[in-house]
Structure formats: C-alpha cells, structure tokens
Design a protein around this motif. Structure first.
Motif, PDB file in Angstrom:
ATOM      1  N   PHE A  50      -2.244   3.795  -9.483  1.00 50.05           N
ATOM      2  CA  PHE A  50      -1.212   2.871  -9.677  1.00 50.05           C
ATOM      3  C   PHE A  50      -1.815   1.428  -9.773  1.00 50.05           C
ATOM      4  N   VAL A  51      -3.022   1.025  -9.015  1.00 51.47           N
ATOM      5  CA  VAL A  51      -3.424  -0.238  -9.105  1.00 51.47           C
ATOM      6  C   VAL A  51      -4.039  -0.492 -10.625  1.00 51.47           C
ATOM      7  N   MET A  52      -4.819   0.501 -11.033  1.00 54.89           N
ATOM      8  CA  MET A  52      -5.431   0.642 -12.298  1.00 54.89           C
ATOM      9  C   MET A  52      -4.155   0.235 -13.548  1.00 54.89           C
ATOM     10  N   ALA A  53      -3.015   0.952 -13.237  1.00 47.53           N
ATOM     11  CA  ALA A  53      -2.185   0.896 -14.244  1.00 47.53           C
ATOM     12  C   ALA A  53      -1.371  -0.507 -13.943  1.00 47.53           C
ATOM     13  N   GLU A  54      -1.750  -1.364 -13.280  1.00 43.55           N
ATOM     14  CA  GLU A  54      -1.435  -2.681 -13.216  1.00 43.55           C
ATOM     15  C   GLU A  54      -2.268  -3.834 -13.905  1.00 43.55           C
ATOM     16  N   GLY A  55      -3.429  -3.040 -14.245  1.00 48.87           N
ATOM     17  CA  GLY A  55      -4.457  -4.058 -15.113  1.00 48.87           C
ATOM     18  C   GLY A  55      -5.641  -4.461 -14.305  1.00 48.87           C
ATOM     19  N   PHE A  56      -6.012  -3.367 -13.270  1.00 50.47           N
ATOM     20  CA  PHE A  56      -7.044  -3.993 -12.252  1.00 50.47           C
ATOM     21  C   PHE A  56      -8.266  -2.913 -12.648  1.00 50.47           C
ATOM     22  N   THR A  57      -9.252  -3.113 -12.281  1.00 45.63           N
ATOM     23  CA  THR A  57     -10.556  -2.082 -12.290  1.00 45.63           C
ATOM     24  C   THR A  57     -11.158  -2.255 -11.054  1.00 45.63           C
ATOM     25  N   LYS A  58     -12.340  -1.636 -10.930  1.00 46.71           N
ATOM     26  CA  LYS A  58     -13.324  -1.448  -9.771  1.00 46.71           C
ATOM     27  C   LYS A  58     -12.619  -1.434  -8.402  1.00 46.71           C
ATOM     28  N   VAL A  59     -11.555  -0.269  -8.543  1.00 48.37           N
ATOM     29  CA  VAL A  59     -10.432  -0.094  -7.358  1.00 48.37           C
ATOM     30  C   VAL A  59     -11.428   0.468  -6.250  1.00 48.37           C
ATOM     31  N   GLU A  60     -11.396  -0.344  -5.032  1.00 47.58           N
ATOM     32  CA  GLU A  60     -12.205   0.186  -3.695  1.00 47.58           C
ATOM     33  C   GLU A  60     -11.001   0.395  -2.532  1.00 47.58           C
ATOM     34  N   ILE A  61     -11.089   1.524  -2.097  1.00 46.55           N
ATOM     35  CA  ILE A  61     -10.044   1.524  -0.827  1.00 46.55           C
ATOM     36  C   ILE A  61     -10.854   1.152   0.376  1.00 46.55           C
ATOM     37  N   GLU A  62     -10.581   0.135   0.845  1.00 42.14           N
ATOM     38  CA  GLU A  62     -11.189  -0.235   2.384  1.00 42.14           C
ATOM     39  C   GLU A  62     -10.640   0.172   3.593  1.00 42.14           C
ATOM     40  N   LYS A  63      -9.210   0.626   3.804  1.00 40.44           N
ATOM     41  CA  LYS A  63      -8.769   1.258   4.969  1.00 40.44           C
ATOM     42  C   LYS A  63      -7.901   2.178   4.680  1.00 40.44           C
ATOM     43  N   ARG A  64      -7.704   3.121   5.390  1.00 41.05           N
ATOM     44  CA  ARG A  64      -6.410   4.224   5.316  1.00 41.05           C
ATOM     45  C   ARG A  64      -5.666   4.488   6.463  1.00 41.05           C
ATOM     46  N   LYS A  65      -4.468   4.655   6.336  1.00 43.43           N
ATOM     47  CA  LYS A  65      -3.654   4.848   7.593  1.00 43.43           C
ATOM     48  C   LYS A  65      -2.495   5.874   7.251  1.00 43.43           C
ATOM     49  N   LEU A  66      -2.352   6.849   8.126  1.00 43.29           N
ATOM     50  CA  LEU A  66      -1.274   8.146   8.014  1.00 43.29           C
ATOM     51  C   LEU A  66      -0.039   7.473   9.081  1.00 43.29           C
ATOM     52  N   ILE A  67       1.179   7.349   8.402  1.00 43.82           N
ATOM     53  CA  ILE A  67       2.229   7.479   9.017  1.00 43.82           C
ATOM     54  C   ILE A  67       2.982   8.488   9.036  1.00 43.82           C
ATOM     55  N   ASP A  68       3.518   9.112   9.990  1.00 38.07           N
ATOM     56  CA  ASP A  68       4.382  10.306   9.950  1.00 38.07           C
ATOM     57  C   ASP A  68       5.591  10.164   9.410  1.00 38.07           C
ATOM     58  N   ASN A  69       6.281  10.449   8.406  1.00 39.65           N
ATOM     59  CA  ASN A  69       7.425  10.373   8.037  1.00 39.65           C
ATOM     60  C   ASN A  69       8.480  10.643   9.207  1.00 39.65           C
ATOM     61  N   ALA A  70       8.456  11.746   9.828  1.00 42.23           N
ATOM     62  CA  ALA A  70       9.246  11.935  10.935  1.00 42.23           C
ATOM     63  C   ALA A  70       9.454  10.690  12.007  1.00 42.23           C
ATOM     64  N   HIS A  71       8.583   9.894  12.208  1.00 37.56           N
ATOM     65  CA  HIS A  71       8.359   8.766  13.152  1.00 37.56           C
ATOM     66  C   HIS A  71       9.042   7.666  12.487  1.00 37.56           C
ATOM     67  N   ILE A  72       9.296   7.469  11.267  1.00 42.31           N
ATOM     68  CA  ILE A  72       9.757   6.282  10.493  1.00 42.31           C
ATOM     69  C   ILE A  72      11.148   5.939  10.906  1.00 42.31           C
ATOM     70  N   PRO A  73      12.236   6.782  11.240  1.00 37.99           N
ATOM     71  CA  PRO A  73      13.511   6.389  11.673  1.00 37.99           C
ATOM     72  C   PRO A  73      13.425   5.898  13.076  1.00 37.99           C
ATOM     73  N   ASP A  74      12.376   6.434  13.850  1.00 37.69           N
ATOM     74  CA  ASP A  74      12.490   6.090  15.254  1.00 37.69           C
ATOM     75  C   ASP A  74      11.778   4.525  15.650  1.00 37.69           C
ATOM     76  N   ASN A  75      11.182   4.197  14.521  1.00 36.55           N
ATOM     77  CA  ASN A  75      10.572   2.844  14.531  1.00 36.55           C
ATOM     78  C   ASN A  75      11.140   2.011  13.639  1.00 36.55           C
ATOM     79  N   PRO A  76      12.194   0.853  14.267  1.00 34.89           N
ATOM     80  CA  PRO A  76      12.763  -0.154  13.693  1.00 34.89           C
ATOM     81  C   PRO A  76      12.241  -0.831  12.652  1.00 34.89           C
TER      82      PRO A  76
END
Length: 94
Positions: free
Chosen positions: A44-70
């Motif tokens: 998706f980032v490359m499709a926006e016209g960017f190259t040398k894409v490097e992931i610095e950090k990753r985070k998982l958010i449990d979809n089941a907890h999204i409604p519980d967190n305003p």
C-alpha cells in the motif's frame, strides 16, 4: 488489526514530499496474520509512490477490544481500516 510504523523514500516529488525524501507512515491493516499484514502494508505504501519501505514497529490490536476502548472505537483511521481493510496515514515529519 495490525499497526505498522513505516519509513519510506519518495520516488518522485508529490504533495509535501520531494523525490528522495524519507517519509513516515502509520499503516493500519485488518488482516488475520502478521506476515500477510506486513506485506500488504508495504504494498500500500509502494502504491502511493514510495520505495525502500522499512517497517520500524509493529503492534497488534485485538479487534474484540476495539469497542471497549473509546479512544480506539472513535479513531477515524481504525474505523476506516475496519471498513476497507486498511488505512495509510502519512506524516509530514518524523
């Protein structure tokens, strides 16, 4: 849902970014596994016209907890990612 902090280099000048400039992104991917989500985030980032894409950090958010967190439930990027499957957000500076 996975959130990725990404840095990428602009291929050409467009918007706020000049060719060769590093740009920070947060990419939200609503996908089952991290491997697939990482690759989708890069594409998706490359499709926006960017190259040398490097992931610095990753985070998982449990979809089941999204409604519980305003804060998460009202976050427009999370709402978009849940609706479309992804959301790409660029920032003008690191």
């Amino acid at each position: 849902m996975y959130l990725f902090s990404i840095n990428a280099i602009a291929k050409t000048s467009h918007g706020e970014f000049t060719a060769g400039e590093s740009a920070p992104f947060i990419v939200y991917i609503d996908f089952k596994d991290m491997f697939g989500a990482e690759n989708l985030a890069k594409l998706f980032v490359m499709a926006e016209g960017f190259t040398k894409v490097e992931i610095e950090k990753r985070k998982l958010i449990d979809n089941a907890h999204i409604p519980d967190n305003p804060a998460l439930a009202k976050d427009p990027q999370i709402i978009e990612a849940l609706a479309k499957g992804y959301c790409v957000q660029a920032f003008s500076a690191h």
